[in-house]
Design an enzyme around this catalytic site. Sequence first.
Site, PDB file in Angstrom:
ATOM      1  N   SER A 137       0.906  -1.086   0.168  1.00 26.39           N
ATOM      2  CA  SER A 137      -0.107   0.580   0.247  1.00 26.39           C
ATOM      3  C   SER A 137       1.126   1.313  -0.104  1.00 26.39           C
ATOM      4  O   SER A 137       2.472   1.268   0.756  1.00 26.39           O
ATOM      5  CB  SER A 137      -0.742  -0.052   1.888  1.00 26.39           C
ATOM      6  N   TYR A 150      -1.979   1.018  10.267  1.00 30.82           N
ATOM      7  CA  TYR A 150      -1.719   0.581   8.624  1.00 30.82           C
ATOM      8  C   TYR A 150      -0.997   0.143   7.872  1.00 30.82           C
ATOM      9  O   TYR A 150       0.041  -0.116   7.280  1.00 30.82           O
ATOM     10  CB  TYR A 150      -2.935   0.323   8.254  1.00 30.82           C
TER      11      TYR A 150
END
Length: 233
Positions: A137, A150
């Site tokens: 990501s 995250y």
Amino acid sequence: MTYEHTALITGASTGFGLALARALVARGGRVIGTARHADRLESARRELGPAFLAVPGDITDPRHRADLAATVRAAGPLDLLVNNASSLGPSPLPPLLDYPLDELERLYRTNIVAPLAVLQFALPLLGDAGVVVNISSDAGREPYPTWGGYGSSKAALDQLTAVLGAEHPEIAIYAFDPGDMRTAMHQAAFPGEDISDRPEPETVVPALLRLIARRPPNARYAAGDFADLDAVR
């Protein structure tokens, strides 16, 4: 029945994992898919037929990983591993100084420890033409406020992928950033907001398939790197 290739995909019941499974099955492949939600995984099995082997369970559970490893070994040579299963963490996303540490530990178990555990049993089963893809990501590179949990887990996964690629240059090992997609996890990151402008996961799958087909040097890549088909032939 003879299949063109066999892939193991974690987080295969929805979103990008399911979209990739559909594409691989459509190309004559067999997919061993795992996910926590047994009902969703069963729905995928009914849709995709005998080419999709469903192994429901939590990838952070060592007992489930043992079952998964047994299924992979019984299926024969493995051609592709995609560590797609991931956790966002609490929603709404908390700033780091307010982050519940038990939630952070759970997040790291899902996003870092579990992918490595899968690699530890699956990598020896990959042939010389095998490919590993760990789904990354941009939050692992950019310091977005409230994305620290995250994002830090994906940064660690990127480094884990890079080191594995250096340790095993004979196998194609990639981190792949698909970008924003219209998924349940992305919606959870923006509760109550309209994310209909994000692309559907199916539109990102071709970029990953081009990465796998081209087999560039072991590194981190983004979907945009393979958006132009002519550029990667």
